[in-house]
Design a protein around this motif. Structure first.
Motif, PDB file in Angstrom:
ATOM      1  N   PRO A 149       0.792  -1.236   0.000  1.00 42.51           N
ATOM      2  CA  PRO A 149       0.000   0.000   0.000  1.00 42.51           C
ATOM      3  C   PRO A 149       0.823   1.285   0.000  1.00 42.51           C
ATOM      4  O   PRO A 149       0.334   2.325  -0.420  1.00 42.51           O
ATOM      5  CB  PRO A 149      -0.828  -0.107   1.290  1.00 42.51           C
ATOM      6  N   LYS A 150       2.080   1.228   0.484  1.00 41.04           N
ATOM      7  CA  LYS A 150       2.856   2.474   0.551  1.00 41.04           C
ATOM      8  C   LYS A 150       3.277   2.920  -0.846  1.00 41.04           C
ATOM      9  O   LYS A 150       3.647   2.088  -1.674  1.00 41.04           O
ATOM     10  CB  LYS A 150       4.093   2.269   1.423  1.00 41.04           C
ATOM     11  N   LYS A 151       3.266   4.234  -1.058  1.00 41.85           N
ATOM     12  CA  LYS A 151       3.547   4.765  -2.392  1.00 41.85           C
ATOM     13  C   LYS A 151       4.899   4.269  -2.921  1.00 41.85           C
ATOM     14  O   LYS A 151       5.027   3.888  -4.084  1.00 41.85           O
ATOM     15  CB  LYS A 151       3.509   6.295  -2.345  1.00 41.85           C
ATOM     16  N   ARG A 152       5.902   4.252  -2.049  1.00 49.84           N
ATOM     17  CA  ARG A 152       7.242   3.885  -2.532  1.00 49.84           C
ATOM     18  C   ARG A 152       7.351   2.382  -2.826  1.00 49.84           C
ATOM     19  O   ARG A 152       8.335   1.927  -3.395  1.00 49.84           O
ATOM     20  CB  ARG A 152       8.315   4.317  -1.527  1.00 49.84           C
ATOM     21  N   HIS A 153       6.328   1.612  -2.418  1.00 48.38           N
ATOM     22  CA  HIS A 153       6.337   0.165  -2.667  1.00 48.38           C
ATOM     23  C   HIS A 153       5.422  -0.258  -3.820  1.00 48.38           C
ATOM     24  O   HIS A 153       5.371  -1.440  -4.157  1.00 48.38           O
ATOM     25  CB  HIS A 153       5.897  -0.596  -1.409  1.00 48.38           C
ATOM     26  N   LEU A 154       4.712   0.710  -4.417  1.00 48.31           N
ATOM     27  CA  LEU A 154       3.721   0.338  -5.441  1.00 48.31           C
ATOM     28  C   LEU A 154       4.351  -0.456  -6.581  1.00 48.31           C
ATOM     29  O   LEU A 154       3.721  -1.308  -7.189  1.00 48.31           O
ATOM     30  CB  LEU A 154       3.032   1.588  -5.997  1.00 48.31           C
ATOM     31  N   LYS A 155       5.636  -0.175  -6.830  1.00 48.64           N
ATOM     32  CA  LYS A 155       6.309  -0.861  -7.941  1.00 48.64           C
ATOM     33  C   LYS A 155       6.453  -2.356  -7.689  1.00 48.64           C
ATOM     34  O   LYS A 155       6.760  -3.119  -8.605  1.00 48.64           O
ATOM     35  CB  LYS A 155       7.674  -0.226  -8.214  1.00 48.64           C
ATOM     36  N   ARG A 156       6.267  -2.777  -6.438  1.00 52.48           N
ATOM     37  CA  ARG A 156       6.368  -4.200  -6.124  1.00 52.48           C
ATOM     38  C   ARG A 156       5.087  -4.984  -6.427  1.00 52.48           C
ATOM     39  O   ARG A 156       5.083  -6.207  -6.369  1.00 52.48           O
ATOM     40  CB  ARG A 156       6.685  -4.387  -4.635  1.00 52.48           C
ATOM     41  N   ARG A 157       3.999  -4.282  -6.707  1.00 54.18           N
ATOM     42  CA  ARG A 157       2.746  -5.005  -6.948  1.00 54.18           C
ATOM     43  C   ARG A 157       2.887  -5.936  -8.151  1.00 54.18           C
ATOM     44  O   ARG A 157       3.483  -5.568  -9.163  1.00 54.18           O
ATOM     45  CB  ARG A 157       1.601  -4.010  -7.194  1.00 54.18           C
ATOM     46  N   LEU A 158       2.294  -7.105  -8.024  1.00 53.58           N
ATOM     47  CA  LEU A 158       2.391  -8.110  -9.098  1.00 53.58           C
ATOM     48  C   LEU A 158       1.649  -7.690 -10.356  1.00 53.58           C
ATOM     49  O   LEU A 158       2.153  -7.872 -11.470  1.00 53.58           O
ATOM     50  CB  LEU A 158       1.784  -9.429  -8.604  1.00 53.58           C
ATOM     51  N   ILE A 159       0.433  -7.181 -10.164  1.00 54.12           N
ATOM     52  CA  ILE A 159      -0.420  -6.950 -11.335  1.00 54.12           C
ATOM     53  C   ILE A 159      -0.066  -5.606 -11.965  1.00 54.12           C
ATOM     54  O   ILE A 159      -0.618  -4.564 -11.598  1.00 54.12           O
ATOM     55  CB  ILE A 159      -1.916  -7.051 -10.950  1.00 54.12           C
ATOM     56  N   GLN A 160       0.885  -5.667 -12.884  1.00 53.36           N
ATOM     57  CA  GLN A 160       1.334  -4.513 -13.654  1.00 53.36           C
ATOM     58  C   GLN A 160       1.442  -4.960 -15.113  1.00 53.36           C
ATOM     59  O   GLN A 160       1.504  -6.154 -15.405  1.00 53.36           O
ATOM     60  CB  GLN A 160       2.691  -4.051 -13.148  1.00 53.36           C
ATOM     61  N   ILE A 183      -8.223  -4.409  -1.683  1.00 49.05           N
ATOM     62  CA  ILE A 183      -7.692  -3.044  -1.644  1.00 49.05           C
ATOM     63  C   ILE A 183      -8.252  -2.288  -2.850  1.00 49.05           C
ATOM     64  O   ILE A 183      -7.942  -2.644  -3.998  1.00 49.05           O
ATOM     65  CB  ILE A 183      -6.140  -3.064  -1.699  1.00 49.05           C
ATOM     66  N   GLU A 184      -9.065  -1.270  -2.604  1.00 54.58           N
ATOM     67  CA  GLU A 184      -9.829  -0.640  -3.686  1.00 54.58           C
ATOM     68  C   GLU A 184      -8.936  -0.117  -4.821  1.00 54.58           C
ATOM     69  O   GLU A 184      -9.204  -0.372  -5.997  1.00 54.58           O
ATOM     70  CB  GLU A 184     -10.691   0.486  -3.130  1.00 54.58           C
ATOM     71  N   ASP A 185      -7.851   0.577  -4.472  1.00 46.50           N
ATOM     72  CA  ASP A 185      -7.057   1.163  -5.567  1.00 46.50           C
ATOM     73  C   ASP A 185      -6.291   0.082  -6.328  1.00 46.50           C
ATOM     74  O   ASP A 185      -5.988   0.245  -7.515  1.00 46.50           O
ATOM     75  CB  ASP A 185      -6.129   2.281  -5.068  1.00 46.50           C
ATOM     76  N   TYR A 186      -6.004  -1.047  -5.657  1.00 48.71           N
ATOM     77  CA  TYR A 186      -5.369  -2.170  -6.382  1.00 48.71           C
ATOM     78  C   TYR A 186      -6.397  -2.809  -7.313  1.00 48.71           C
ATOM     79  O   TYR A 186      -6.086  -3.190  -8.454  1.00 48.71           O
ATOM     80  CB  TYR A 186      -4.806  -3.184  -5.394  1.00 48.71           C
ATOM     81  N   GLY A 187      -7.650  -2.893  -6.880  1.00 57.63           N
ATOM     82  CA  GLY A 187      -8.709  -3.405  -7.748  1.00 57.63           C
ATOM     83  C   GLY A 187      -8.822  -2.558  -9.010  1.00 57.63           C
ATOM     84  O   GLY A 187      -8.923  -3.072 -10.124  1.00 57.63           O
ATOM     85  N   GLN A 188      -8.784  -1.230  -8.836  1.00 56.94           N
ATOM     86  CA  GLN A 188      -8.865  -0.334  -9.988  1.00 56.94           C
ATOM     87  C   GLN A 188      -7.640  -0.518 -10.881  1.00 56.94           C
ATOM     88  O   GLN A 188      -7.747  -0.526 -12.114  1.00 56.94           O
ATOM     89  CB  GLN A 188      -8.970   1.121  -9.500  1.00 56.94           C
ATOM     90  N   GLN A 189      -6.459  -0.701 -10.244  1.00 57.28           N
ATOM     91  CA  GLN A 189      -5.228  -0.946 -11.018  1.00 57.28           C
ATOM     92  C   GLN A 189      -5.376  -2.227 -11.840  1.00 57.28           C
ATOM     93  O   GLN A 189      -5.008  -2.276 -13.023  1.00 57.28           O
ATOM     94  CB  GLN A 189      -4.030  -1.046 -10.059  1.00 57.28           C
ATOM     95  N   MET A 190      -5.923  -3.280 -11.210  1.00 60.16           N
ATOM     96  CA  MET A 190      -6.138  -4.544 -11.933  1.00 60.16           C
ATOM     97  C   MET A 190      -7.045  -4.319 -13.141  1.00 60.16           C
ATOM     98  O   MET A 190      -6.753  -4.768 -14.258  1.00 60.16           O
ATOM     99  CB  MET A 190      -6.765  -5.587 -10.993  1.00 60.16           C
ATOM    100  N   LEU A 191      -8.150  -3.615 -12.905  1.00 57.07           N
ATOM    101  CA  LEU A 191      -9.110  -3.379 -13.993  1.00 57.07           C
ATOM    102  C   LEU A 191      -8.462  -2.561 -15.115  1.00 57.07           C
ATOM    103  O   LEU A 191      -8.606  -2.887 -16.298  1.00 57.07           O
ATOM    104  CB  LEU A 191     -10.341  -2.660 -13.437  1.00 57.07           C
ATOM    105  N   ASP A 192      -7.704  -1.529 -14.743  1.00 57.01           N
ATOM    106  CA  ASP A 192      -7.070  -0.671 -15.754  1.00 57.01           C
ATOM    107  C   ASP A 192      -6.019  -1.439 -16.559  1.00 57.01           C
ATOM    108  O   ASP A 192      -5.962  -1.358 -17.786  1.00 57.01           O
ATOM    109  CB  ASP A 192      -6.393   0.536 -15.076  1.00 57.01           C
TER     110      ASP A 192
END
Ligand SMILES: C[S@@+](CC[C@H](N)C(=O)[O-])C[C@H]1O[C@@H](n2cnc3c(N)ncnc32)[C@H](O)[C@@H]1O
Length: 239
Positions: A149-160, A183-192
């Motif tokens: 969830p932390k901004k500086r860790h967003l690059k670690r998310r799998l779904i990119q 996590i709502e913003d991760y859900g939106q990231q997945m959809l996008d």
């Protein structure tokens, strides 16, 4: 990871080293009980697939030809076991880096005599790249990946985008990619990200209703206890 398998707040010792790709996890050995160690020692030769830069021969691995579904990050394996029990005509390959989870998955396979699950204890990004043939999967499950969830860790998310492009290429035409998160913003990231992948098309308009085949997962239950919502995203490979 912390002991409860959630991402911690530190960058992790491995961040200083040159990496071939950004890791979606920080591996903590955790406390492996003698029972968990025994589960891995006994389970690996029977239901494990050792990482190797070589395509998996599904028919040789499972002793039959059946649709293959890949799960990334199965945690303790309860959901995997439940889905595999409900779908005996499908074979499942579960990938997980966390030792106690792998041990528990082998325990469930042994106790429930599940013939249709194999396990790889390795980074899913490398397994996908090196071991999964293009166009070979009937489906992919990514349930409640670490949220970072932390901004500086967003690059670690799998779904990119790069991983999703790779996953799409591994699907057979008509195969599905099913992601879920609390996590709502991760859900939106997945959809996008899935919407932007040219090989994929959404099965519905926007977020999908939770399908019957997906049981409540351990991390989903934790999210619900914390008052989170749940977002499912299900796309199919075109063609
Ligand atoms: C938040 S947990 C969710 C576990 C389970 N799917 C659930 O819903 O209860 C995410 C899991 O993904 C695993 N994981 C994260 N990145 C991974 C990677 N690159 N390869 C394999 N497993 C990974 C973690 O070890 C962790 O067990």
């Amino acid at each position: 990871m912390n002991d409860d398998n959630t991402p911690d707040n530190s960058e992790g010792a491995d961040d200083a080293r040159p990496q071939r790709h950004i890791r979606s996890y920080v591996l903590r050995q955790g406390r492996m009980s003698p029972g968990q160690i025994r589960n891995i020692e006994e389970g690996m030769p029977r239901w494990g697939i050792e990482y190797a830069p070589q395509a998996i021969d599904y028919a040789a691995t499972f002793g039959r030809r059946a649709p293959v579904v890949l799960e990334i990050g199965f945690g303790m394996g309860f959901t995997t076991a439940e889905i595999a029990t409900a779908r005996p005509d499908t074979d499942f390959i579960g990938i997980e880096v966390h030792g106690p989870g792998v041990g528990n998955m082998f325990k469930l396979i042994a106790e429930q005599q599940l013939a249709n699950i194999r396990v790889i204890q390795h980074d899913a990004v490398e397994v996908l790249r090196d071991m999964i043939p293009d166009g070979s999967l009937a489906g992919v499950h990514v349930y409640f990946p670490d949220p970072w969830p932390k901004k500086r860790h967003l690059k670690r998310r799998l779904i990119q985008a790069p991983l999703v492009a790779q996953l799409a290429a591994k699907l057979a035409p008509g195969g599905y990619l099913h992601c879920a998160t609390d996590i709502e913003d991760y859900g939106q990231q997945m959809l996008d990200v899935l919407s932007a992948e040219p090989l994929l098309e959404n099965t519905v308009d926007g977020f999908a209703p939770r399908p019957d085949y997906r049981p409540l997962t351990k991390f989903e239950a934790r999210g619900l206890r914390l008052g989170h919502g749940v977002w499912d995203v299900i796309f199919r490979r075109k063609g």
